[in-house]
Motif scaffolding. Structure first.
Motif, short mmCIF file in Angstrom:
data_model
loop_
_atom_site.label_atom_id
_atom_site.label_comp_id
_atom_site.label_asym_id
_atom_site.label_seq_id
_atom_site.Cartn_x
_atom_site.Cartn_y
_atom_site.Cartn_z
N THR A 64 1.01 -6.33 1.48
CA THR A 64 -0.36 -5.84 1.39
C THR A 64 -1.34 -6.67 2.21
OG1 THR A 64 -0.76 -7.15 -0.62
CG2 THR A 64 0.00 -4.88 -0.92
N VAL A 80 1.41 0.72 0.66
CA VAL A 80 2.53 -0.15 0.29
C VAL A 80 3.14 0.31 -1.04
CG1 VAL A 80 3.13 -2.49 -0.49
CG2 VAL A 80 1.81 -2.16 1.60
N CYS A 81 2.27 0.64 -2.00
CA CYS A 81 2.77 1.12 -3.30
C CYS A 81 3.56 2.42 -3.14
CB CYS A 81 1.60 1.33 -4.26
SG CYS A 81 0.86 -0.20 -4.87
N PRO A 122 1.42 -3.49 -6.83
CA PRO A 122 2.39 -3.77 -5.76
C PRO A 122 3.45 -4.78 -6.17
CG PRO A 122 0.15 -3.80 -4.88
CD PRO A 122 0.04 -3.75 -6.37
N ARG A 171 -2.02 -8.84 -7.41
CA ARG A 171 -2.07 -7.38 -7.30
C ARG A 171 -0.88 -6.87 -8.10
NH1 ARG A 171 -5.25 -4.78 -3.57
NH2 ARG A 171 -6.49 -6.11 -2.17
N SER A 190 -2.70 -9.42 1.38
CA SER A 190 -3.79 -9.75 0.46
C SER A 190 -3.98 -11.26 0.41
CB SER A 190 -3.46 -9.22 -0.94
OG SER A 190 -4.40 -9.67 -1.88
N ARG A 206 -4.29 -0.12 2.47
CA ARG A 206 -2.97 -0.69 2.74
C ARG A 206 -2.19 -0.88 1.43
NH1 ARG A 206 -0.48 -3.08 7.01
NH2 ARG A 206 1.29 -4.41 6.47
N ALA A 207 -2.88 -1.32 0.37
CA ALA A 207 -2.20 -1.49 -0.91
C ALA A 207 -1.65 -0.17 -1.43
CB ALA A 207 -3.15 -2.11 -1.93
#
Length: 361
Positions: A303, A41-42, A313, A310, A305, A37-38
């Motif tokens: 994310t 997203v990035c 992101p 992080r 998170s 997911r990260a």
């Protein structure tokens, strides 16, 4: 006799369930686990920054289409007029927005991790005010607007403010809430000190400093960008080195020390890097508020998170927010700092209300 089911991929021997979908990259004897997911997203944030950048480069008194903008950026033999507008006039400001947004977001992520509180950003706990005060002293009392001198004053002001806040907040230990309250008080004092300096100089000097103090990306070129980008790259390496220790510290000092983390060294390093990132932006563009507060929270929510730390992101979210804010600022002919204050003030009010509601429950 009941049927015997083969173990699922999730529970097969040798497989570890991290609670999140991941990709594992292996090369030789080294394995790297990446949060899916990260990464997505990035990728989306990168596309957003690129799209906003193309729109920004094509907007203004001389309007250009996205095709003309891309041609001016990629083709040296493109229309000289378009290349002059895009590359020489507008591109430095866009790149400054990307670098400054990323720097502020990383600084905010570091301090929010240190304080374990979404309010723990450098513009809330006074470090940004210290950088602004230090730069103002250089411009108003020493009478110079030299970039290196202003940058030095900004860094020294931010560092002295961080030291003062830590000394005042330390009482047999450093509690995050006390740090935030002391930082707000110190920031208010430094804001009053800066206002007093503005009133004690000539109107011309005061107007120059006040305009710079609103936070603006206009008038910045490749010469300043090169120096800012080099310093940012060095600080980015420093931020990357303290990520793992800070993540361990979020679990508590005892757990972090058991994992081999030197708690005080990690906090000091993170503070120095965070203050330097804020001072870097303040020296280049003046104080730009609330990016450091909002961007790490945006990245954390995107994310999903458990930590704000992080930095990739967060950096991309900060770049996207500042590029978007600067696009709006150019359309309404205001400094970008005014736009971020308006948007960020509303966000801060919502965040405080949410925090208060959570405490009442």
């Amino acid at each position: 006799m009941g049927a015997v089911h083969a173990p699922s991929a999730k529970n097969r021997p040798g497989k570890v369930d991290f609670g999140r979908a991941t990709w594992t990259l292996r090369r030789g004897g080294v394995a790297l686990r990446v949060d899916r997911r990260a990464v997505l997203v990035c990728a989306v944030l990168t596309v957003v920054v690129a799209a906003l950048g193309i729109v920004t480069l094509g907007s203004g008194s001389i309007a250009l289409t996205p095709v003309q903008v891309l041609s001016a950026l990629l083709d040296p033999d493109a229309d000289p007029r378009a290349r002059l507008v895009v590359v020489t006039w507008r591109l430095p400001r866009l790149l400054f927005a990307v670098v400054c947004g990323a720097a502020l977001a990383i600084s905010g992520a570091l301090f929010q991790s240190l304080t374990k509180n979404p309010l723990g950003s450098p513009d809330v706990i006074g470090f940004a005010s210290g950088s602004y005060a230090g730069a103002s002293v250089v411009m108003l009392l020493l009478g110079t607007a030299n970039y290196l001198a202003v940058a030095s004053g900004s860094l020294i002001g931010g560092a002295l403010t961080a030291l003062l806040v830590y000394l005042l907040a330390y009482r047999g230990g450093l509690r995050p809430f006390r740090l935030i309250i002391v930082g707000i008080a110190v920031g208010a004092f430094l804001g009053s000190l800066t206002s007093m300096l503005l009133l004690s100089v000539s109107p011309q000097q005061a107007m120059l400093a006040a305009t710079w103090g609103a936070g603006s990306l206009s008038g910045l070129g490749f010469e300043q960008l090169r120096a800012t980008a080099v310093v940012f790259a060095v600080l980015l390496v420093g931020a990357a080195l303290v990520v793992r220790p800070l993540v361990h510290l979020e679990m508590g000092d005892d757990a972090a020390v058991a994992l081999g983390v030197r708690a005080q060294r990690a906090r000091l390093t993170a503070t120095v890097v965070g203050v330097a990132l804020t001072a870097l932006v303040t020296a280049a563009a003046g104080p730009i508020a609330f990016i450091a507060l909002a961007a790490p929270q945006i990245a954390q929510r995107l994310t999903r998170s458990s930590t704000t730390l992080r930095i990739v992101p967060a950096a991309l979210a900060g770049a996207a927010v500042l590029v978007g804010a600067d696009f709006i600022a150019q359309r309404i002919d205001l400094p970008v700092g005014v736009v971020t204050v308006c948007v960020g003030g509303a966000y801060l009010a919502w965040l405080l209300a949410r925090q208060y509601a959570g405490r009442r429950r």
